[in-house]
Design a protein around this motif. Structure first.
Motif, PDB file in Angstrom:
ATOM      1  N   VAL A 271       0.846  -1.189   0.000  1.00 33.94           N
ATOM      2  CA  VAL A 271       0.000   0.000   0.000  1.00 33.94           C
ATOM      3  C   VAL A 271       0.884   1.243   0.000  1.00 33.94           C
ATOM      4  O   VAL A 271       1.730   1.422   0.879  1.00 33.94           O
ATOM      5  N   SER A 272       0.683   2.089  -0.970  1.00 35.37           N
ATOM      6  CA  SER A 272       1.423   3.348  -1.055  1.00 35.37           C
ATOM      7  C   SER A 272       0.620   4.418  -0.322  1.00 35.37           C
ATOM      8  O   SER A 272      -0.509   4.718  -0.700  1.00 35.37           O
ATOM      9  N   VAL A 273       1.187   4.962   0.748  1.00 41.85           N
ATOM     10  CA  VAL A 273       0.504   5.965   1.569  1.00 41.85           C
ATOM     11  C   VAL A 273       0.946   7.361   1.143  1.00 41.85           C
ATOM     12  O   VAL A 273       2.132   7.698   1.220  1.00 41.85           O
ATOM     13  N   LYS A 274       0.032   8.162   0.694  1.00 45.28           N
ATOM     14  CA  LYS A 274       0.321   9.530   0.262  1.00 45.28           C
ATOM     15  C   LYS A 274      -0.690  10.466   0.910  1.00 45.28           C
ATOM     16  O   LYS A 274      -1.837  10.562   0.468  1.00 45.28           O
ATOM     17  N   VAL A 275      -0.253  11.134   1.962  1.00 40.94           N
ATOM     18  CA  VAL A 275      -1.148  12.042   2.676  1.00 40.94           C
ATOM     19  C   VAL A 275      -0.556  13.440   2.690  1.00 40.94           C
ATOM     20  O   VAL A 275       0.671  13.620   2.614  1.00 40.94           O
ATOM     21  N   CYS A 276      -1.433  14.439   2.774  1.00 42.86           N
ATOM     22  CA  CYS A 276      -0.977  15.825   2.742  1.00 42.86           C
ATOM     23  C   CYS A 276      -0.055  16.140   3.914  1.00 42.86           C
ATOM     24  O   CYS A 276       0.951  16.833   3.767  1.00 42.86           O
TER      25      CYS A 276
ATOM     26  N   VAL B  63      -8.004  -5.031  -1.491  1.00 42.99           N
ATOM     27  CA  VAL B  63      -7.197  -6.259  -1.536  1.00 42.99           C
ATOM     28  C   VAL B  63      -8.064  -7.458  -1.883  1.00 42.99           C
ATOM     29  O   VAL B  63      -7.714  -8.290  -2.735  1.00 42.99           O
ATOM     30  N   LYS B  64      -9.218  -7.545  -1.218  1.00 41.66           N
ATOM     31  CA  LYS B  64     -10.088  -8.713  -1.356  1.00 41.66           C
ATOM     32  C   LYS B  64     -10.612  -8.883  -2.774  1.00 41.66           C
ATOM     33  O   LYS B  64     -10.694 -10.001  -3.292  1.00 41.66           O
ATOM     34  N   PHE B  65     -10.974  -7.785  -3.423  1.00 38.50           N
ATOM     35  CA  PHE B  65     -11.599  -7.877  -4.739  1.00 38.50           C
ATOM     36  C   PHE B  65     -10.652  -7.519  -5.881  1.00 38.50           C
ATOM     37  O   PHE B  65     -11.080  -7.391  -7.024  1.00 38.50           O
ATOM     38  N   GLY B  66      -9.390  -7.341  -5.562  1.00 36.40           N
ATOM     39  CA  GLY B  66      -8.402  -7.080  -6.606  1.00 36.40           C
ATOM     40  C   GLY B  66      -7.560  -8.319  -6.864  1.00 36.40           C
ATOM     41  O   GLY B  66      -7.550  -9.269  -6.069  1.00 36.40           O
ATOM     42  N   PRO B  67      -6.822  -8.334  -7.945  1.00 33.86           N
ATOM     43  CA  PRO B  67      -5.960  -9.477  -8.236  1.00 33.86           C
ATOM     44  C   PRO B  67      -4.731  -9.476  -7.327  1.00 33.86           C
ATOM     45  O   PRO B  67      -4.422  -8.476  -6.673  1.00 33.86           O
ATOM     46  N   ARG B  68      -4.051 -10.581  -7.282  1.00 36.40           N
ATOM     47  CA  ARG B  68      -2.824 -10.671  -6.493  1.00 36.40           C
ATOM     48  C   ARG B  68      -1.828  -9.633  -6.994  1.00 36.40           C
ATOM     49  O   ARG B  68      -1.604  -9.482  -8.191  1.00 36.40           O
ATOM     50  N   GLY B  69      -1.224  -8.905  -6.049  1.00 40.14           N
ATOM     51  CA  GLY B  69      -0.266  -7.889  -6.410  1.00 40.14           C
ATOM     52  C   GLY B  69      -0.872  -6.579  -6.866  1.00 40.14           C
ATOM     53  O   GLY B  69      -0.167  -5.740  -7.436  1.00 40.14           O
ATOM     54  N   VAL B  70      -2.171  -6.376  -6.622  1.00 40.10           N
ATOM     55  CA  VAL B  70      -2.834  -5.137  -7.035  1.00 40.10           C
ATOM     56  C   VAL B  70      -2.144  -3.929  -6.386  1.00 40.10           C
ATOM     57  O   VAL B  70      -1.682  -4.006  -5.246  1.00 40.10           O
ATOM     58  N   ASP B  71      -2.055  -2.843  -7.115  1.00 34.29           N
ATOM     59  CA  ASP B  71      -1.482  -1.609  -6.569  1.00 34.29           C
ATOM     60  C   ASP B  71      -2.567  -0.810  -5.849  1.00 34.29           C
ATOM     61  O   ASP B  71      -3.628  -0.535  -6.422  1.00 34.29           O
ATOM     62  N   ILE B  72      -2.296  -0.431  -4.604  1.00 38.14           N
ATOM     63  CA  ILE B  72      -3.262   0.313  -3.803  1.00 38.14           C
ATOM     64  C   ILE B  72      -2.606   1.585  -3.286  1.00 38.14           C
ATOM     65  O   ILE B  72      -1.486   1.561  -2.776  1.00 38.14           O
ATOM     66  N   VAL B  73      -3.311   2.678  -3.428  1.00 38.43           N
ATOM     67  CA  VAL B  73      -2.844   3.968  -2.923  1.00 38.43           C
ATOM     68  C   VAL B  73      -3.822   4.449  -1.861  1.00 38.43           C
ATOM     69  O   VAL B  73      -5.034   4.512  -2.096  1.00 38.43           O
ATOM     70  N   LEU B  74      -3.305   4.749  -0.680  1.00 38.12           N
ATOM     71  CA  LEU B  74      -4.085   5.358   0.389  1.00 38.12           C
ATOM     72  C   LEU B  74      -3.668   6.817   0.479  1.00 38.12           C
ATOM     73  O   LEU B  74      -2.536   7.128   0.853  1.00 38.12           O
ATOM     74  N   GLY B  75      -4.551   7.707   0.095  1.00 39.03           N
ATOM     75  CA  GLY B  75      -4.217   9.116   0.070  1.00 39.03           C
ATOM     76  C   GLY B  75      -5.182   9.955   0.885  1.00 39.03           C
ATOM     77  O   GLY B  75      -6.288   9.527   1.208  1.00 39.03           O
ATOM     78  N   ALA B  76      -4.761  11.167   1.223  1.00 36.66           N
ATOM     79  CA  ALA B  76      -5.613  12.115   1.955  1.00 36.66           C
ATOM     80  C   ALA B  76      -5.164  13.523   1.613  1.00 36.66           C
ATOM     81  O   ALA B  76      -3.955  13.799   1.539  1.00 36.66           O
ATOM     82  N   ALA B  77      -6.135  14.409   1.412  1.00 36.88           N
ATOM     83  CA  ALA B  77      -5.809  15.788   1.054  1.00 36.88           C
ATOM     84  C   ALA B  77      -6.911  16.710   1.547  1.00 36.88           C
ATOM     85  O   ALA B  77      -8.079  16.318   1.641  1.00 36.88           O
TER      86      ALA B  77
END
Length: 390
Positions: free
Chosen positions: A245-250, A275-289
């Motif tokens: 998970v790539s975390v990108k917050v302000c 994660v549950k509904f994506g394929p193995r190795g899916v890229d996920i970004v958690l961001g906040a702004a």
């Protein structure tokens, strides 16, 4: 069926009473007559009836007054009332319906249609009673279900906490003894207990949300703490799915006034859902702004298979997994996204999902400006913290 029906006929015209009574008796109804509205109301209260047929122009108590009196009576207020009026008094019909009349007939009477009109009103009243009964039963069933769900959730949490706690103690003991096989068995117990406890907690929150606004335990907390809380406990899930998970917050120092546990829980569910509904190795970004309006947008984005637009609204309905069969390939009650929406709305915010087939999905939880306590000076709309969590 009609032989069991009792009808009260109110009319000050004796000839009219005689003719109408004869037609009703011929159709198999039981008929009781009254010369005015007062007599009809007294008969209805004393003996009851399946229907009242009343002329509008009568002495002592006219048809309007009779209808109003019936509708205001707690016992006989649901009795259908058919009014009879002269054909040149169109305003009388509006007034009769305003008083609570069920139907009307115009004078001079069409006797060939009289019986059919009476039968129609009685059948419509039967249907209305059946619908009311079905509604009451459904409401009672929903209330019982919510009460049972709430009680079961509370009762299950105590033994589950004990199972998880003692399971961890046993796992640690096996670890000290280098007994990896039994340590693995103990870990299964702990993981299973945690999954069940999470489901129970979800059901309890869903039950609370149905019965009214959920209670918030508000406190000031930084965005960084919320993100850490949200990702805590997901390490194994992310590792097994080969997801980072790539975390990108302000700014991790941005301070919010919210229910720390609920907001972290909502973020965790968004990540877990990706994660549950994506394929193995899916890229996920958690961001906040911080938005232009001064509120905070928390986003979880993935590059998974995405969804068609018509399926997006279904995802926020309780128990709405796209596959809810017992043979479904993914675990869960389908409460994740609906609970995120409930949590956001409890904080006076909102929640939405944007997605297109083969273009991934983006889930955004919006918190209002009033929830943002302080914004560090370094916050200028660009990402100030960027890290990856495996």
């Amino acid at each position: 069926m009609d032989a069991e029906r009792k009808i009260i006929l109110a009319d000050d015209d004796a000839i009219m009473r005689e003719l109408a009574s004869a037609k009703l008796l011929e159709a198999g109804y039981t008929v009781v007559t009254a010369a005015n509205g007062a007599e009809a109301l007294s008969l209805l209260r004393e003996e009851g009836a399946d229907m009242v047929i009343s002329d509008l122009d009568m002495p002592v108590m006219n048809g309007f007054e009779l209808t109003e009196a019936i509708r205001s009576d707690a016992v006989v207020g649901e009795t259908p009332v058919m009014v009879i009026t002269a054909s040149d008094r169109g305003d009388a019909v509006d007034r009769a319906f305003a008083a609570g009349a069920t139907s009307f007939l115009a004078k001079p009477m069409n006797w060939s249609l009289f019986h059919h009109a009476v039968k129609f009103v009685l059948r419509a009243n039967d249907d209305r009673k059946a619908l009311r009964l079905a509604r009451d039963q459904a409401e009672a069933g929903a209330k019982f279900k919510d009460s049972l769900m709430s009680v079961m959730s509370h009762e299950l949490r105590t033994p589950l906490n004990a199972i998880i706690g003692f399971g961890q103690i046993i796992a640690d003991q096996f670890s000290k003894q280098n007994d990896n096989l039994h340590r693995e068995y103990a870990d299964y117990i702990v993981d299973g207990g945690r999954r069940l406890l999470s489901s129970v907690s979800d059901m309890l929150l869903a039950s609370d949300a149905r019965s009214g606004p959920i209670a918030l335990n508000e406190t000031d907390v930084t965005l960084g703490v919320l993100v850490d809380d949200a990702l805590s406990g997901l390490e194994k899930t992310l590792r097994l799915a080969e997801v980072a998970v790539s975390v990108k917050v302000c700014s991790r120092d941005l301070e919010l006034c919210c229910d720390r546990a609920l907001i972290a829980r909502a973020i965790r569910k968004l990540v877990d859902n990706a994660v549950k509904f994506g394929p193995r190795g899916v890229d996920i970004v958690l961001g906040a702004a911080v938005t232009r309006q001064g509120g905070l947008a928390i986003m979880v984005k993935d590059n998974g298979p995405g969804l068609k637009a018509e399926r997006l609204e279904e995802l926020t309905a309780p128990f709405a997994q796209l596959d809810m069969s017992l043979r479904r390939s993914r675990e869960g009650l389908g409460l994740g996204l609906p609970l995120v929406k409930v949590i956001a709305e409890a904080h006076d915010g909102s929640f939405r999902i944007d997605s297109k087939p083969n273009e991934g999905a983006r889930a955004i939880m919006m918190l209002p400006k009033a929830r943002v306590v302080s914004v560090p000076r370094t916050t200028d709309g660009e990402d100030k913290a960027d890290r990856r969590v495996a």
